[in-house]
Design a protein around this motif. Structure first.
Motif, PDB file in Angstrom:
ATOM      1  N   GLU A  76      21.566  38.241  38.348  1.00  0.00           N
ATOM      2  CA  GLU A  76      22.623  37.408  38.017  1.00  0.00           C
ATOM      3  C   GLU A  76      23.845  38.013  37.341  1.00  0.00           C
ATOM      4  N   ARG A  77      23.510  38.862  36.041  1.00  0.00           N
ATOM      5  CA  ARG A  77      24.582  39.602  35.389  1.00  0.00           C
ATOM      6  C   ARG A  77      25.234  40.506  36.382  1.00  0.00           C
ATOM      7  N   GLY A  78      24.806  41.106  37.313  1.00  0.00           N
ATOM      8  CA  GLY A  78      25.419  41.936  38.286  1.00  0.00           C
ATOM      9  C   GLY A  78      26.248  41.085  39.173  1.00  0.00           C
ATOM     10  N   LEU A  79      25.819  40.129  39.741  1.00  0.00           N
ATOM     11  CA  LEU A  79      26.687  39.041  40.663  1.00  0.00           C
ATOM     12  C   LEU A  79      27.694  38.504  39.879  1.00  0.00           C
ATOM     13  N   ASP A  80      27.645  38.209  38.711  1.00  0.00           N
ATOM     14  CA  ASP A  80      28.495  37.745  37.637  1.00  0.00           C
ATOM     15  C   ASP A  80      29.676  38.773  37.884  1.00  0.00           C
ATOM     16  N   ALA A  81      29.515  39.870  37.547  1.00  0.00           N
ATOM     17  CA  ALA A  81      30.326  41.106  37.430  1.00  0.00           C
ATOM     18  C   ALA A  81      30.953  41.298  38.601  1.00  0.00           C
ATOM     19  N   MET A  82      30.383  41.343  39.677  1.00  0.00           N
ATOM     20  CA  MET A  82      30.994  41.594  41.027  1.00  0.00           C
ATOM     21  C   MET A  82      32.033  40.197  41.351  1.00  0.00           C
ATOM     22  N   ILE A  83      31.592  39.126  40.957  1.00  0.00           N
ATOM     23  CA  ILE A  83      32.508  37.771  41.228  1.00  0.00           C
ATOM     24  C   ILE A  83      33.804  37.994  40.187  1.00  0.00           C
ATOM     25  N   ALA A  84      33.337  38.430  38.909  1.00  0.00           N
ATOM     26  CA  ALA A  84      34.723  38.634  38.039  1.00  0.00           C
ATOM     27  C   ALA A  84      35.675  39.799  38.414  1.00  0.00           C
ATOM     28  N   HIS A  85      35.129  40.763  39.190  1.00  0.00           N
ATOM     29  CA  HIS A  85      35.712  42.098  39.679  1.00  0.00           C
ATOM     30  C   HIS A  85      36.559  41.400  40.967  1.00  0.00           C
ATOM     31  N   SER A  86      36.050  40.883  41.834  1.00  0.00           N
ATOM     32  CA  SER A  86      36.894  40.107  43.067  1.00  0.00           C
ATOM     33  C   SER A  86      37.796  39.415  42.721  1.00  0.00           C
ATOM     34  N   ALA A  87      37.652  38.382  41.593  1.00  0.00           N
ATOM     35  CA  ALA A  87      38.693  37.562  41.341  1.00  0.00           C
ATOM     36  C   ALA A  87      40.099  38.288  40.727  1.00  0.00           C
ATOM     37  N   ARG A  88      39.687  39.394  40.077  1.00  0.00           N
ATOM     38  CA  ARG A  88      41.140  39.947  39.556  1.00  0.00           C
ATOM     39  C   ARG A  88      41.893  40.676  40.781  1.00  0.00           C
ATOM     40  N   PHE A  89      41.289  40.479  41.837  1.00  0.00           N
ATOM     41  CA  PHE A  89      42.066  41.064  43.140  1.00  0.00           C
ATOM     42  C   PHE A  89      42.567  40.058  43.918  1.00  0.00           C
ATOM     43  N   ASP A  90      42.098  38.907  43.664  1.00  0.00           N
ATOM     44  CA  ASP A  90      42.688  37.435  44.537  1.00  0.00           C
ATOM     45  C   ASP A  90      43.929  37.402  44.198  1.00  0.00           C
TER      46      ASP A  90
END
Length: 90
Positions: A76-90
């Motif tokens: 879950e923490r890893g998914l949160d990090a992936m989502i946060a990372h992708s949000a920075r590029f949206d």
């Protein structure tokens, strides 16, 4: 918010399982012996060539030296990090 693809999520799960095995100082052979399977099977799982179902992932986690609840927490923490990372590029 864009969710990671199922392939990305599965890659995260595999990475966490392999990292847990290494952290526990277990070999693929150790995990295979615990699971009652071949070392080749463990290698294929760790390379994403074989997909585990939910129950198999739980068994693999136990054999790799990590509790399933802790694995899920790290996932879950890893998914949160992936989502946060992708949000920075949206």
């Amino acid at each position: 918010m864009q969710l990671p693809t199922s392939s990305q999520q599965y890659a995260l799960l595999v990475d966490l399982l392999k990292a847990a095995r290494i952290r526990a100082r277990l070999t693929q052979s150790d995990v295979a012996n615990e699971l009652g399977c071949s070392t080749s099977f463990v290698d294929q799982v760790e390379h994403g060539e074989i997909n585990l179902d939910f129950a198999q992932a739980r068994e693999f986690a136990h054999a790799a030296g990590i509790s399933f609840p802790l694995l899920v927490e790290r996932f879950e923490r890893g998914l949160d990090a992936m989502i946060a990372h992708s949000a920075r590029f949206d």
